[in-house]
Motif scaffolding. Structure first.
Motif, PDB file in Angstrom:
ATOM      1  N   VAL A   1       0.876  -1.165   0.000  1.00 53.38           N
ATOM      2  CA  VAL A   1       0.000   0.000   0.000  1.00 53.38           C
ATOM      3  C   VAL A   1       0.917   1.219   0.000  1.00 53.38           C
ATOM      4  O   VAL A   1       1.591   1.485   0.992  1.00 53.38           O
ATOM      5  N   VAL A   2       0.988   1.908  -1.114  1.00 53.63           N
ATOM      6  CA  VAL A   2       1.892   3.052  -1.219  1.00 53.63           C
ATOM      7  C   VAL A   2       1.151   4.310  -0.799  1.00 53.63           C
ATOM      8  O   VAL A   2       0.057   4.598  -1.286  1.00 53.63           O
ATOM      9  N   MET A   3       1.753   5.031   0.146  1.00 51.12           N
ATOM     10  CA  MET A   3       1.152   6.279   0.627  1.00 51.12           C
ATOM     11  C   MET A   3       2.025   7.468   0.277  1.00 51.12           C
ATOM     12  O   MET A   3       3.250   7.367   0.223  1.00 51.12           O
TER      13      MET A   3
ATOM     14  N   LEU B   1       3.138  -3.772  -8.837  1.00 51.77           N
ATOM     15  CA  LEU B   1       3.651  -2.442  -8.513  1.00 51.77           C
ATOM     16  C   LEU B   1       4.850  -2.103  -9.404  1.00 51.77           C
ATOM     17  O   LEU B   1       4.990  -0.981  -9.882  1.00 51.77           O
ATOM     18  N   LEU B   2       5.701  -3.096  -9.604  1.00 53.95           N
ATOM     19  CA  LEU B   2       6.882  -2.890 -10.438  1.00 53.95           C
ATOM     20  C   LEU B   2       6.511  -2.769 -11.909  1.00 53.95           C
ATOM     21  O   LEU B   2       7.046  -1.935 -12.630  1.00 53.95           O
TER      22      LEU B   2
ATOM     23  N   ARG C   1       6.586   5.248  -9.462  1.00 55.71           N
ATOM     24  CA  ARG C   1       7.684   4.813 -10.324  1.00 55.71           C
ATOM     25  C   ARG C   1       9.022   5.232  -9.718  1.00 55.71           C
ATOM     26  O   ARG C   1       9.959   4.448  -9.638  1.00 55.71           O
ATOM     27  N   ASP C   2       9.107   6.474  -9.245  1.00 55.16           N
ATOM     28  CA  ASP C   2      10.359   6.937  -8.639  1.00 55.16           C
ATOM     29  C   ASP C   2      10.655   6.182  -7.346  1.00 55.16           C
ATOM     30  O   ASP C   2      11.793   5.861  -7.044  1.00 55.16           O
TER      31      ASP C   2
ATOM     32  N   PRO D   1      13.437  -1.265 -13.257  1.00 53.95           N
ATOM     33  CA  PRO D   1      12.610  -2.397 -12.836  1.00 53.95           C
ATOM     34  C   PRO D   1      13.341  -3.729 -12.900  1.00 53.95           C
ATOM     35  O   PRO D   1      13.059  -4.624 -12.109  1.00 53.95           O
ATOM     36  N   GLU D   2      14.307  -3.866 -13.800  1.00 49.45           N
ATOM     37  CA  GLU D   2      15.037  -5.138 -13.893  1.00 49.45           C
ATOM     38  C   GLU D   2      15.778  -5.419 -12.590  1.00 49.45           C
ATOM     39  O   GLU D   2      15.778  -6.530 -12.079  1.00 49.45           O
TER      40      GLU D   2
END
Ligand SMILES: Nc1ncnc2c1ncn2[C@@H]1O[C@H](COP(=O)(O)OP(=O)(O)OP(=O)(O)O)[C@@H](O)[C@H]1O
Ligand SMILES: [Mg+2]
Length: 272
Positions: free
Chosen positions: A225-227, A241-242, A251-252, A258-259
């Motif tokens: 859960v990104v806040m 998410l990735l 993304r940041d 992502p690799e």
């Protein structure tokens, strides 16, 4: 015994479902809300990780679940029951809570520390003793060696393990963990992450875990859960998410490469 009442172990109770509905928090005298009307459902037995920068409201949101923070708006339901309608002390004793500063009682032995909540709940001495040994084995500290030690004779990692055992003592169906491993070095942290993942697999407790360490979140979470700034910006399993960050902020946060993140995810540290 009928098959319907059969359980695999005394801990097979699993986890509770948690629903946050429009939960907002504004601290007294604060110009802005710390948390803005958050909706979030965490399924029974899920391992959810709250991830986000310092000050974004992770701890505040977490603490509305065990009533250490009273929401200004909204409701928190555990298995459908509104925590605000129940006695705060009773709610708190039913929820395991682990924080970075472990907060073990220095004059109590390890066994007394682990047994604190069962003691408050009035368990008899033999049941507490048995539970303490069972938990020390679960977190891989030999009861014969560790039971009677005082916290000052524990390493940081051992003290954190005892903190986890204490939080699990009364078989809570919910475990809240607020940056529990932030104060230990990277190697010990990896081993503690391994332990908590195993404990989660074995007990099926619902875990909500706060961190601002992306790698820790990706390793442990069923869902991250990104806040940001008091709001949830994305809720997704690590691979999603990735692969599909919701916006530039996510993304940041998870990295522009992502690799590299995938390699981290595929590390055989924990079987996923
Ligand atoms: N008791 C309090 N009284 C007033 N404001 C508070 C209180 N606790 C936190 N805040 C404020 O609420 C906001 C969210 O804080 P919170 O502790 O929930 O953030 P966090 O995401 O856990 O940050 P960190 O990663 O640094 O622990 C911050 O702006 C903070 O200053
Ligand atoms: Mg915090």
């Amino acid at each position: 015994m009928t098959s319907s009442s059969k359980t695999a172990s005394p801990d097979a109770g699993g986890g509770a479902r948690i629903e946050l509905r429009g939960v907002g928090v504004r601290y007294a005298n604060a110009a802005n809300a710390a948390v803005h009307e958050v909706d979030l459902t965490i399924e029974a037995g899920e391992f959810a990780v709250l991830l986000g920068p310092s000050g974004c409201g992770k701890s505040t949101l977490l603490r509305t679940i065990n009533r250490l923070v009273e929401p200004t708006s909204g409701t928190v339901l555990i298995d459908g029951a509104d925590v605000l309608e129940r006695d705060a002390t009773v709610v708190r004793r039913g929820i395991g809570y682990v924080i970075q500063a472990v907060g073990l009682f220095p004059h109590y032995t390890v066994a007394q520390n682990v047994g604190v909540v069962p003691q408050l709940l009035g368990w008899d001495a033999a049941a507490i003793d048995a539970r303490v040994d069972e938990l020390l084995e679960l977190i891989r500290l030999d009861p014969a060696r560790y039971r009677d030690r005082k916290p000052r004779r524990l390493s940081g990692g051992e003290a954190q393990r005892v903190g986890v055992a204490r939080a699990l003592a009364a078989r809570p169906r919910v475990l809240l963990m607020d940056e529990p491993f932030a104060a230990v070095d990277a190697i010990v942290r990896a081993s503690l992450q391994d332990e908590i993942a195993r404990v989660h697999r074995e007990l099926g407790t619902t875990i909500i875990f706060v961190t601002h360490d992306v790698d820790e979140a990706l390793r442990l979470a069923d869902r991250v859960v990104v806040m940001n700034a008091g709001r949830i910006v994305q809720t997704a399993p690590p691979d999603e998410l990735l692969a599909r960050p919701a916006d530039a902020f996510v993304r940041d946060l998870v990295g522009v490469d992502p690799e590299t993140r995938r390699l981290v995810l595929e590390r055989p540290l924990i079987e996923r």
